[in-house]
Structure formats: C-alpha cells, structure tokens
Design a protein around this motif. Structure first.
Motif, PDB file in Angstrom:
ATOM      1  N   GLU A  54       0.834  -1.185   0.000  1.00 18.67           N
ATOM      2  CA  GLU A  54       0.000   0.000   0.000  1.00 18.67           C
ATOM      3  C   GLU A  54       0.871   1.238   0.000  1.00 18.67           C
ATOM      4  N   VAL A  55       0.391   2.271  -0.681  1.00 13.83           N
ATOM      5  CA  VAL A  55       1.122   3.521  -0.820  1.00 13.83           C
ATOM      6  C   VAL A  55       0.290   4.627  -0.208  1.00 13.83           C
ATOM      7  N   PRO A  56       0.868   5.448   0.720  1.00 14.56           N
ATOM      8  CA  PRO A  56       0.091   6.541   1.322  1.00 14.56           C
ATOM      9  C   PRO A  56      -0.170   7.661   0.332  1.00 14.56           C
TER      10      PRO A  56
ATOM     11  N   ILE B  44      -5.282   8.613   2.870  1.00 10.93           N
ATOM     12  CA  ILE B  44      -5.774   7.291   2.495  1.00 10.93           C
ATOM     13  C   ILE B  44      -4.608   6.416   2.076  1.00 10.93           C
ATOM     14  N   GLN B  45      -4.819   5.108   2.039  1.00 12.91           N
ATOM     15  CA  GLN B  45      -3.836   4.141   1.593  1.00 12.91           C
ATOM     16  C   GLN B  45      -4.341   3.497   0.300  1.00 12.91           C
TER      17      GLN B  45
ATOM     18  N   LEU C  57      -2.679   0.448  -8.044  1.00  7.14           N
ATOM     19  CA  LEU C  57      -3.484   1.629  -8.337  1.00  7.14           C
ATOM     20  C   LEU C  57      -2.642   2.896  -8.300  1.00  7.14           C
ATOM     21  N   ALA C  58      -1.728   2.978  -7.321  1.00  7.34           N
ATOM     22  CA  ALA C  58      -0.822   4.133  -7.266  1.00  7.34           C
ATOM     23  C   ALA C  58       0.074   4.187  -8.503  1.00  7.34           C
TER      24      ALA C  58
ATOM     25  N   LEU D 156      10.372   4.879  -4.308  1.00  4.83           N
ATOM     26  CA  LEU D 156      10.348   3.557  -4.923  1.00  4.83           C
ATOM     27  C   LEU D 156       9.272   3.464  -6.001  1.00  4.83           C
ATOM     28  N   LEU D 157       8.146   4.121  -5.755  1.00  4.06           N
ATOM     29  CA  LEU D 157       7.073   4.093  -6.741  1.00  4.06           C
ATOM     30  C   LEU D 157       7.446   4.900  -7.986  1.00  4.06           C
ATOM     31  N   ALA D 158       8.066   6.080  -7.783  1.00  5.31           N
ATOM     32  CA  ALA D 158       8.407   6.950  -8.919  1.00  5.31           C
ATOM     33  C   ALA D 158       9.528   6.390  -9.769  1.00  5.31           C
ATOM     34  N   GLU D 159      10.321   5.462  -9.226  1.00  2.00           N
ATOM     35  CA  GLU D 159      11.421   4.874  -9.985  1.00  2.00           C
ATOM     36  C   GLU D 159      11.090   3.454 -10.432  1.00  2.00           C
TER      37      GLU D 159
END
Length: 539
Positions: A49-51, A55-56, A61-62, A86-89
């Motif tokens: 899960e990503v904040p 919300i999480q 989905l993120a 980590l998500l952006a890369e």
C-alpha cells in the motif's frame, strides 16, 4: 465553482501537510541510529500500500496514477518519501516513458535493468548526434566502383545503398558496418549475352528486395537474403520510363510505353503479373502506395494526368488539367502530393503543389505560389502534417499541411533544387550544381555544405547517417578516357556516392581514410590512365 475551489484548496492543504510530515519523518530517521541497508528491490517487493494523503492505495493503483506523470513530475514525487521514491522509480514507468519518446522500441521491459538510466543515455546520445550534425563532426566515405564506368541511378534503404552503372552492373553497399564490401548482383544470363550489357536505367531497394531496370526493358529482382542471383526476371518490349518498389513487402511496378505492370509473388512465393494497366500517355513518375492491405495501389503521373491505379478501378483519374504537366510526385499511406506547371495562357496562375486524399480522390490543399517549377517533393519521409519541396527558383520550401502555408523558404542552390528531405529540426537539400546543404529548419540558417561534380539526384538520412549521390546527366561523355579502348572512365565523369556517419560509436573507425581501411579484396584498381597500380599491387 465555489465547491470546486474549496476542494482544490483542501487538496493543496493536504498536499502541504503530507510534505511537511514527510520532512519531519526524514529528520527523525536521520537523528536515529540507521539500520542495516537493504536493497531497494526488497522494499519495493514488500510494499503493498502507498500513502496518498489521508488514504492508503494499493501499489498497482498508485502505479496507474503515476503513469500520467512526466519525467519532471516523477523526479519531484521521488523527493516526498521513501515509498513514493520507490514508486516513482518503478521500471514500468520509465520503460513507458522511453517508449513514448521513441527510444528502444524493439526491446521489452526485461531487456534492461534500469530504464531510467537507459532513457538518460538515449537522450544524451540524441543531443550528441544533433551537435555532430550541426558541426559536421563525423566520418565520410566514398562508395566507388572503379570498373562500373558511369553512375546511372542510386537508391538506399536503412543504410544499404544500391547503384547501377553504364556497364550494366548493379552493386550493393552496407554502410552500417565500417568494413563493408560491395557485392555485385548478377544479372540473368542468356544464350546471346556475349556482347556488352545494356545500361542500368533505374535501381530500387527496400529491406528485403533489390530491383534493377535496364535500357533494353529488362527487369531483375533480387532477394537480399538469398545471394546474388535474381529470383525473378521479366521483360518489357520498350524502354522502361519509371520503376517503383514498395517500401515494405514484395511489390514491383514498372511503366513502359503506355503500359503499367505490377508484379508480386503469390501465396506460394511464385512471382506473377498481378495487374496490367493501359493508360493514354507516357508515364513520368510512378509510386506504390505504402501500407496497403489487399491488392497494391499505384499512383502514376503521365504528363498532365495523375492516375490512381487499383485492381477494382483500373482507369481512375486522380487529377487532370490540360496544359499543366506534373513535375514531381510523392505519396504517403493516405495522400499524394505533386507539383503542377503552368505555361502558355495560364501564366497568371502560379505553379503549385497539390495534395490529394487517396481514399476520397479529393483535392485537400493547394500550396505554393512560385514562378519556377517544383522539381522535387518529399511527403512520405517528412514529419506529420509537414511537406518539403524544391524548386527551380533555387528555393527550398517547407509547408504546414494544416494551414497550407509556407513555414520557411530557404535560398538554397544556384541552379535549382534537385533532391530534398527533412525531419523535425533539419533539412538536407541537393542542387543541380552538385552542392549538398544542411539547414536548421527553425533558425532558417545553413549549417554546412559539401560540393561534388554533377547534380545531386539522391538524398537519404536518418538520425546518425547521410547518403548522397551525384549522378552525371551525360552517360557517354567525349574525351572520357585517354586510350580509346580503355574500359574505365575518367574519375570526373563517373559520379560519386558519399556516406556520412555522425554516430558517436563509429567516429573513431569512420574517420580513418577509406584507402587505409581497404580490405584489398580487389586485385587491381583504377590507375588514373597513367599505368600506376599503387596501392592495389598485383597479388
């Protein structure tokens, strides 16, 4: 409107709170004892899960949301928190950006370990190539065939060059490798071939086929994967006026007399005559429409008539105005562009470029307002909604097809423009006087030029290479050799093909003079008619 502004303000407030909270957490983590470093791949695999503010969201989905961000936005998001970094890369995001910008299109996501670095390297290479183009930094080679007599026609595709000579020989060069050799494509041998072979009239090449048309009406087709012997051969009763080869696939069209013949292989691979069209005038220009499903479609310009030749509608006339001959022609997948010349009682109407839709057969645009004849037009290789032309009034013009306006007009050549091509930032033009010019399209300035004897009849370039050909108009010049029975022609009468290479990876090799990297495969070379054999000593 008030409700929308309140939601926007609430969104901004939450964003600032998230940034402040992430900064506070980073300061607390820096003050505490740092734990043992773990690989980022392990963190990314454990994140479920990503904040997102209060919300999480699930990781998938993120990731879907981040796909709408560009390079700059992803870099800013990577500074928010470790999770967002980590998500952006994520490799999926940077692989998608690399594909969107046109880099490494033939690769899969598993071929690279870091797509962010791959995109960075591709952009740096593109900037270096642009600098090399502008400053003429690179290597240049002359593609010569000493025993071929005079150059008749040249064509190229993706760095592979085909040339035909007055000796009747057809030769290939692959400029993508520095140590290339030039194989000779063998003609069809018959029982009465003891005498000299006819001159080559036209040559064409694509990714899989090479085609040559000769002065006696003979057409030979070679498969580039199956050796030097032709795979198909057919004969016209008269001299061939035009030759066309499909950009992809295996379709050949030839025009001889009042006949246009289309040849292609059937389902079993046997070549046959697909269509034969009878027209009323002699063909000057011939093109096959690319990316056509089903039977091939041919566009033929015969004096003042432009024909759209299809199997279901063999005699369809696309354009016809008496007294206005067509001076140049090019086609794309859905459109045809050609120049028309006015003379006699129509002098009050200037020469123009006409753009037709091939599906509706309607004239879309009329462009240009020139007293000179349009001598060349390039539609297929131009950027979307763009068109570049050359004219006898010595100017190169770039047109925007959406506005029917000339974006720029460059005074290019003293004797008229004979060949032209453009991409998104540069224009390369060739003139009747033998000059090749490279222009910056946005600035409208000449970057550099190269001169060679004879008119420039062929220009082709991609991101890192340029092919030009200076082809003589006179195929049988007087005084071309000192000795009457000399089989070679003096160098100044032959014509020349130049291959320029601007790629960073090949500059060190390509800068070596061709004579210093010769493979010495040829036993003897041209001796300037003075009896020299150096450096091609007899072996």
């Amino acid at each position: 409107m008030a409700g929308g502004s309140e939601e926007l303000e609430l969104f901004r407030r939450r964003w600032r709170e998230e940034l402040a909270g992430s900064a506070k957490r980073r300061r607390q983590e820096a003050a505490a004892e740092p734990p043992a470093a773990e690989p980022e791949s392990r963190h990314s695999n454990e994140i479920n899960e990503v904040p997102f503010f209060d919300i999480q969201l699930p990781y998938e989905l993120a990731l879907k949301i981040f796909q709408y961000l560009g390079k700059t936005e992803l870099g800013r998001c990577a500074q928010v928190s470790r999770t967002w970094k980590l998500l952006a890369e994520d490799e999926v995001l940077w692989y998608r950006l690399c594909q969107q910008e046109g880099y490494l299109l033939d690769t899969s996501i598993s071929d690279r370990s870091c797509w962010k670095l791959a995109l960075k390297n591709c952009r740096a290479r593109e900037r270096t190539l642009k600098t090399n183009w502008k400053n003429r930094i690179g290597g240049v080679s002359q593609l010569q065939y000493e025993l071929g007599k005079i150059l008749c026609d040249v064509h190229s595709c993706d760095g592979v060059v085909i040339a035909g000579y007055t000796s009747g020989e057809v030769r290939l060069w692959d400029t993508r490798t520095w140590d290339y050799t030039a194989p000779i494509l063998e003609p069809v041998h018959g029982p009465g071939d003891a005498g000299p072979r006819p001159h080559v009239s036209f040559v064409r090449i694509n990714s899989s086929l090479a085609v040559a048309a000769y002065e006696d009406g003979t057409v030979s087709i070679w498969n580039l994967m199956f050796g030097r012997e032709p795979i198909h051969h057919y004969q016209h009763n008269q001299r061939i006026q035009a030759l066309a080869l499909g950009s992809e696939g295996a379709t050949v069209a030839t025009a001889s007399g009042f006949e246009v013949k289309v040849e292609s292989p059937n389902d079993r691979g046997f070549w046959q005559t697909t269509e034969t069209f009878e027209i009323q005038k002699l063909v000057n220009f011939l093109n096959l429409v690319p990316d056509v499903t089903g039977s091939p479609v041919t566009v033929a310009a015969a004096e003042d008539v432009v024909y759209l030749l299809k199997a279901e509608d063999p005699g369809k006339i696309l354009h016809s105005v008496y007294g206005q001959p067509v001076t140049c022609l090019d086609v794309s997948a859905h459109e045809a562009a050609f120049g028309v010349k006015t003379f006699g009682w129509l002098l009050n109407e200037p020469n123009q470029i006409l753009l037709y839709n091939l599906e509706t057969s309607q004239c879309l645009k009329k462009m240009g307002n020139s007293l000179g004849d349009f001598t060349c037009v390039n539609l297929q290789n131009s950027p979307p909604n763009m068109l570049v032309t050359g004219n006898k009034d010595r100017r190169v013009r770039v047109f925007d097809l959406r506005k029917s306006e000339s974006l720029c007009s460059l005074y290019a050549h003293q004797l008229g423009v004979s060949a032209v091509q453009m991409d998104d930032w540069k224009i390369v033009s060739g003139g009747e006087e033998g000059l090749v010019c490279v222009w910056d399209q946005r600035m409208g300035t000449k970057l550099w030029e190269m001169y060679a004897r004879h008119p420039v009849r062929h220009i082709w370039f991609n991101s890192h290479s340029l092919i030009t050909a200076n082809i003589p108009d006179e195929k049988n010049p007087r005084g071309s050799s000192i000795v009457a029975d000399d089989l070679t022609m003096h160098r100044k009468h032959r014509g020349i093909i130049y291959a320029y290479e601007f790629s960073v990876d090949q500059l060190a090799v390509e800068s070596i003079l061709p004579i210093c990297r010769s493979s010495y495969d040829e036993v003897t070379g041209y001796n300037y008619n003075i009896g020299l054999a150096v450096p091609y000593d007899n072996i």
